[in-house]
Design a protein around this motif. Structure first.
Motif, PDB file in Angstrom:
ATOM      1  N   ALA A   1       2.266  -7.899 -16.941  1.00 19.49           N
ATOM      2  CA  ALA A   1       1.729  -9.002 -16.147  1.00 19.49           C
ATOM      3  C   ALA A   1       2.756 -10.116 -16.010  1.00 19.49           C
ATOM      4  CB  ALA A   1       0.450  -9.530 -16.804  1.00 19.49           C
ATOM      5  N   GLY A   2       2.682 -10.808 -14.877  1.00 13.70           N
ATOM      6  CA  GLY A   2       3.620 -11.893 -14.608  1.00 13.70           C
ATOM      7  C   GLY A   2       4.264 -11.784 -13.244  1.00 13.70           C
ATOM      8  N   GLY A   3       3.985 -10.650 -12.538  1.00 18.35           N
ATOM      9  CA  GLY A   3       4.528 -10.485 -11.192  1.00 18.35           C
ATOM     10  C   GLY A   3       5.562  -9.386 -11.115  1.00 18.35           C
ATOM     11  N   GLU A   4       5.364  -8.434 -10.256  1.00 17.43           N
ATOM     12  CA  GLU A   4       6.277  -7.305 -10.071  1.00 17.43           C
ATOM     13  C   GLU A   4       6.538  -7.098  -8.590  1.00 17.43           C
ATOM     14  OE1 GLU A   4       7.923  -5.072 -12.001  1.00 17.43           O
ATOM     15  OE2 GLU A   4       7.319  -6.078 -13.867  1.00 17.43           O
ATOM     16  N   TRP A   5       7.832  -6.908  -8.249  1.00 20.79           N
ATOM     17  CA  TRP A   5       8.213  -6.561  -6.880  1.00 20.79           C
ATOM     18  C   TRP A   5       8.575  -5.083  -6.821  1.00 20.79           C
ATOM     19  CZ3 TRP A   5       7.891  -9.082  -2.366  1.00 20.79           C
ATOM     20  CH2 TRP A   5       7.689 -10.455  -2.379  1.00 20.79           C
ATOM     21  N   ASN A   6       8.070  -4.398  -5.823  1.00 19.71           N
ATOM     22  CA  ASN A   6       8.438  -3.015  -5.539  1.00 19.71           C
ATOM     23  C   ASN A   6       8.967  -2.920  -4.116  1.00 19.71           C
ATOM     24  OD1 ASN A   6       7.743  -2.034  -8.033  1.00 19.71           O
ATOM     25  ND2 ASN A   6       5.782  -1.167  -7.392  1.00 19.71           N
ATOM     26  N   PHE A   7       9.993  -2.093  -3.928  1.00 23.27           N
ATOM     27  CA  PHE A   7      10.592  -1.892  -2.616  1.00 23.27           C
ATOM     28  C   PHE A   7      10.747  -0.394  -2.371  1.00 23.27           C
ATOM     29  CE2 PHE A   7      12.148  -5.858  -4.362  1.00 23.27           C
ATOM     30  CZ  PHE A   7      11.922  -6.766  -3.331  1.00 23.27           C
ATOM     31  N   GLY A   8      10.798  -0.023  -1.108  1.00 26.78           N
ATOM     32  CA  GLY A   8      11.006   1.377  -0.849  1.00 26.78           C
ATOM     33  C   GLY A   8      10.868   1.752   0.609  1.00 26.78           C
ATOM     34  N   VAL A   9      10.858   3.062   0.837  1.00 25.85           N
ATOM     35  CA  VAL A   9      10.704   3.645   2.163  1.00 25.85           C
ATOM     36  C   VAL A   9       9.799   4.865   2.025  1.00 25.85           C
ATOM     37  CG1 VAL A   9      12.784   5.073   1.925  1.00 25.85           C
ATOM     38  CG2 VAL A   9      11.903   4.528   4.213  1.00 25.85           C
ATOM     39  N   GLN A  10       8.996   5.126   3.036  1.00 28.57           N
ATOM     40  CA  GLN A  10       8.048   6.237   2.970  1.00 28.57           C
ATOM     41  C   GLN A  10       7.792   6.813   4.352  1.00 28.57           C
ATOM     42  OE1 GLN A  10       3.797   5.515   2.407  1.00 28.57           O
ATOM     43  NE2 GLN A  10       3.757   6.982   0.719  1.00 28.57           N
ATOM     44  N   MET A  11       7.609   8.100   4.392  1.00 25.56           N
ATOM     45  CA  MET A  11       7.103   8.751   5.599  1.00 25.56           C
ATOM     46  C   MET A  11       5.701   9.254   5.315  1.00 25.56           C
ATOM     47  SD  MET A  11       6.549  12.241   5.731  1.00 25.56           S
ATOM     48  CE  MET A  11       6.767  13.598   4.574  1.00 25.56           C
ATOM     49  N   GLU A  12       4.874   9.324   6.355  1.00 22.02           N
ATOM     50  CA  GLU A  12       3.555   9.941   6.249  1.00 22.02           C
ATOM     51  C   GLU A  12       3.244  10.607   7.577  1.00 22.02           C
ATOM     52  OE1 GLU A  12      -0.757   8.831   4.365  1.00 22.02           O
ATOM     53  OE2 GLU A  12       0.029   7.422   5.836  1.00 22.02           O
ATOM     54  N   THR A  13       2.680  11.802   7.483  1.00 20.82           N
ATOM     55  CA  THR A  13       2.338  12.517   8.709  1.00 20.82           C
ATOM     56  C   THR A  13       1.142  13.417   8.462  1.00 20.82           C
ATOM     57  OG1 THR A  13       3.216  13.921  10.487  1.00 20.82           O
ATOM     58  CG2 THR A  13       3.846  14.503   8.250  1.00 20.82           C
ATOM     59  N   TRP A  14       0.408  13.692   9.505  1.00 17.20           N
ATOM     60  CA  TRP A  14      -0.617  14.746   9.506  1.00 17.20           C
ATOM     61  C   TRP A  14      -0.787  15.242  10.932  1.00 17.20           C
ATOM     62  CZ3 TRP A  14      -2.831   9.884   7.613  1.00 17.20           C
ATOM     63  CH2 TRP A  14      -3.507   9.135   8.598  1.00 17.20           C
ATOM     64  N   PHE A  15      -1.226  16.465  11.064  1.00 18.42           N
ATOM     65  CA  PHE A  15      -1.401  17.069  12.385  1.00 18.42           C
ATOM     66  C   PHE A  15      -2.374  18.223  12.295  1.00 18.42           C
ATOM     67  CE2 PHE A  15       2.156  18.959  10.199  1.00 18.42           C
ATOM     68  CZ  PHE A  15       1.967  20.304  10.355  1.00 18.42           C
TER      69      PHE A  15
ATOM     70  N   ASN B   1       0.538  -8.514  -9.132  1.00 18.35           N
ATOM     71  CA  ASN B   1       0.332  -9.276 -10.351  1.00 18.35           C
ATOM     72  C   ASN B   1      -1.081  -9.030 -10.863  1.00 18.35           C
ATOM     73  OD1 ASN B   1       0.987 -10.918 -12.467  1.00 18.35           O
ATOM     74  ND2 ASN B   1       0.724 -12.842 -11.350  1.00 18.35           N
ATOM     75  N   TRP B   2      -1.288  -9.234 -12.174  1.00 18.98           N
ATOM     76  CA  TRP B   2      -2.584  -9.003 -12.790  1.00 18.98           C
ATOM     77  C   TRP B   2      -2.725  -9.843 -14.060  1.00 18.98           C
ATOM     78  CZ3 TRP B   2       1.351  -5.532 -12.239  1.00 18.98           C
ATOM     79  CH2 TRP B   2       2.010  -5.112 -13.398  1.00 18.98           C
ATOM     80  N   ASP B   3      -3.942  -9.997 -14.507  1.00 20.12           N
ATOM     81  CA  ASP B   3      -4.204 -10.744 -15.737  1.00 20.12           C
ATOM     82  C   ASP B   3      -3.581 -10.024 -16.926  1.00 20.12           C
ATOM     83  OD1 ASP B   3      -5.634 -12.699 -14.427  1.00 20.12           O
ATOM     84  OD2 ASP B   3      -7.574 -11.708 -14.733  1.00 20.12           O
ATOM     85  N   HIS B   4      -2.959 -10.808 -17.817  1.00 20.67           N
ATOM     86  CA  HIS B   4      -2.230 -10.206 -18.939  1.00 20.67           C
ATOM     87  C   HIS B   4      -3.166  -9.420 -19.871  1.00 20.67           C
ATOM     88  CE1 HIS B   4      -3.681 -13.053 -22.028  1.00 20.67           C
ATOM     89  NE2 HIS B   4      -3.715 -13.917 -21.036  1.00 20.67           N
ATOM     90  N   ARG B   5      -4.449  -9.742 -19.893  1.00 26.14           N
ATOM     91  CA  ARG B   5      -5.375  -9.012 -20.758  1.00 26.14           C
ATOM     92  C   ARG B   5      -5.415  -7.517 -20.414  1.00 26.14           C
ATOM     93  NH1 ARG B   5      -8.266 -13.518 -19.161  1.00 26.14           N
ATOM     94  NH2 ARG B   5      -9.524 -12.279 -17.708  1.00 26.14           N
ATOM     95  N   LEU B   6      -5.182  -7.191 -19.148  1.00 24.98           N
ATOM     96  CA  LEU B   6      -5.249  -5.793 -18.716  1.00 24.98           C
ATOM     97  C   LEU B   6      -4.128  -4.940 -19.301  1.00 24.98           C
ATOM     98  CD1 LEU B   6      -6.204  -6.342 -14.962  1.00 24.98           C
ATOM     99  CD2 LEU B   6      -7.725  -5.993 -16.927  1.00 24.98           C
TER     100      LEU B   6
END
Length: 505
Positions: free
Chosen positions: A491-505, A470-475
């Protein structure tokens, strides 16, 4: 062994020599005479063979003595002196493959397209990143191929090439939107036996590369300092046991190189000094005629752009959590003027004014709290003024906190809170509007790991996540082409959902 014995043994191997019997002797006497004659012949042959063997042995000893006292032929010496590279290396070395990758699926609460990324806030345009956990919709890959070896004279060599690609399409075939790029290609040569004094253990490099001593805050996907380009330099010029320096020159290009009037070369001379945990980095840069660059219509792109700049960083690299407990921490204060006012990506912004000034403070740490809990706080704040237009200012500060809770040897819970406040006054630059306000993000991410649960810097990881923002509506009014205020992302509230992989070697 006695000669008579040798003679008797050899006699049995020779074909009998016929002997004519004298008249009047019996058959037995004739046979005995013949046997005695054969023994005499065998004994003579054995004696001759022994003499020849002793002579051959003495001759071999004399030849070996002569060879040891005779120096190598001049041609052999010349070949070994002129072509040391023909000798096999002490360490054959070999090829290494390293990489980094992240890829994930991101959607909103309506299972529709959404916005994401550490730079999604208006402050992101000037480096104001926010927490990355549960906030990345892209696929980004780095592939690094290296070859290393150590020669018999002690010299070390290293070649590295990096390919990278980043994009946001979820399709399997992405050639049309690919950003595939050769980001690094360089060679290092170290431990040269002809170097002495402060340069004795230094490493020389040339090519296109990221500077070796860049460092970042991983939790917000932002480098503290990022020096990169094409050039050459020295690493590890040693002044003492705890003091060393790096000297380099990098080149960067402003504008479109296909249009000669629309490009300028920025040359960056950098001296990076380390004394124990303290770092002092100083850089100067010059891009001649940067203010004369023209577009394809012959119009000046930015007639008031800077041609020179300076940059400095004062850093502290702790091997404890701010001196309080076990862990690690890094803190840096950066300043830039003119072309150096882009304090993170040094020398990369050709639109800065000659009077531009920027200050940045960056700090992060990692430590264990006990009972399976680990914490990593981070702070990133910046003030810029007279950056692109006289009288403008860009102020923002981000506080981020990542927590890990160990559940089993392969499962952990990750939590992240990110808060950013910004006060942006662009004075109409690129049709941006003055705004101020705050942004908040909270994320929960159940995570699978192959091992080392609780270690912030061990991968691979596979995460499910849910993020609320969420953030101020002025932005929402900052710009018409940024994330905030775009369709379905207000502005007003946002839901995000998901799945992610991350790797390094």
């Amino acid at each position: 062994m006695k000669k008579s014995t040798i003679a008797l043994a050899l006699a049995t191997l020779f074909v009998a020599v016929p002997v004519r019997a004298e008249p009047g002797l019996s058959t037995i006497e004739a046979r005995l005479a013949a046997l005695e004659h054969r023994l005499q012949v065998a004994e003579q042959r054995a004696s001759a063979a022994e003499i020849r063997a002793e002579a051959a042995e003495k001759q071999a000893q004399q030849l070996a003595t002569v060879q040891q006292q005779t120096p190598p032929a001049p041609t052999d010496v010349a070949q070994r002196s002129a072509k040391p590279e023909l000798k096999p290396s002490a360490d054959a070395g070999g090829f290494e493959f390293h990489g980094y990758a992240r890829s994930g699926l991101l959607m909103n609460s309506s299972a529709a397209k959404t916005q994401g990324g550490p730079t999604l806030t208006p402050a992101g345009e000037t480096g104001g990143h926010v927490g990355r956990l549960g906030n990345e919709p892209d696929t980004y890959v780095e592939l690094n191929l290296e070859h290393k070896q150590t020669l018999t004279n002690g010299v070390t060599t290293r070649f590295k090439a990096m390919l990278a690609d980043g994009q946001r399409t979820y399709n399997d075939w992405t050639a049309d939107s690919s950003d595939l790029n050769l980001r690094q290609a360089f060679v290092e040569i170290g431990q040269l036996p002809t170097f002495d004094g402060a340069f004795k253990d230094s490493t020389v490099w040339a090519g296109k590369r990221f500077d070796r001593d860049n460092f970042d805050i991983h939790w917000i996907d932002s480098d503290v300092v990022f020096l990169a380009g094409t050039g050459a330099g020295f690493y590890d010029i040693r002044w003492g046991d705890r003091a060393r320096s790096n000297l380099s020159v990098y080149g960067r290009t402003f504008g479109d190189i296909e249009n000669n009037e629309n490009s300028a070369q920025n040359y960056i001379l950098s001296l990076n000094n380390f004394v124990g945990p303290v770092q002092l980095m100083m850089s100067g840069m010059r891009a001649r005629d940067n203010d004369d660059r023209e577009d394809i219509d012959g119009n000046k792109i930015k007639s008031d752009a800077a041609n020179t700049g300076v940059h400095a960083l004062l850093g502290l690299h702790n091997d404890s959590f701010y001196g309080l407990t076990d862990g690690s921490a890094k803190t840096a204060l950066l300043y830039g003027h003119g072309l150096g006012a882009e304090v993170k990506s040094v020398g990369s912004d050709g639109a800065l004014l000659p009077q531009a000034d920027s200050w940045r403070l960056a700090s992060y740490g990692i430590t264990a709290l006990g009972d399976g809990w680990h914490i990593a706080p981070a702070l990133l704040a910046q003030h810029s003024q007279d950056r692109y237009v006289k009288g403008d200012s860009y102020d923002w500060a981000t506080v981020n906190l990542r927590l890990i809770q160990e559940m089993t040897q392969n499962f952990e819970m990750q939590y992240e809170g990110s808060y950013q406040y910004m006060d942006l006054r662009p004075e109409g630059y690129r049709n941006r509007n003055a705004v101020s306000g705050s942004f908040t993000k909270l994320t929960v991410a159940p995570t699978l790991k192959a091992g080392d649960v609780g270690d912030f810097l061990k991968r691979p990881e596979i995460r499910l996540f849910a993020s609320w923002m969420n953030w101020d509506h002025r932005l929402d009014n900052y710009a018409s082409d940024d994330a905030f205020g775009s369709k379905g992302f207000e502005a007003g509230g946002e839901w995000n959902f998901g799945v992610q992989m991350e790797t390094w070697f």
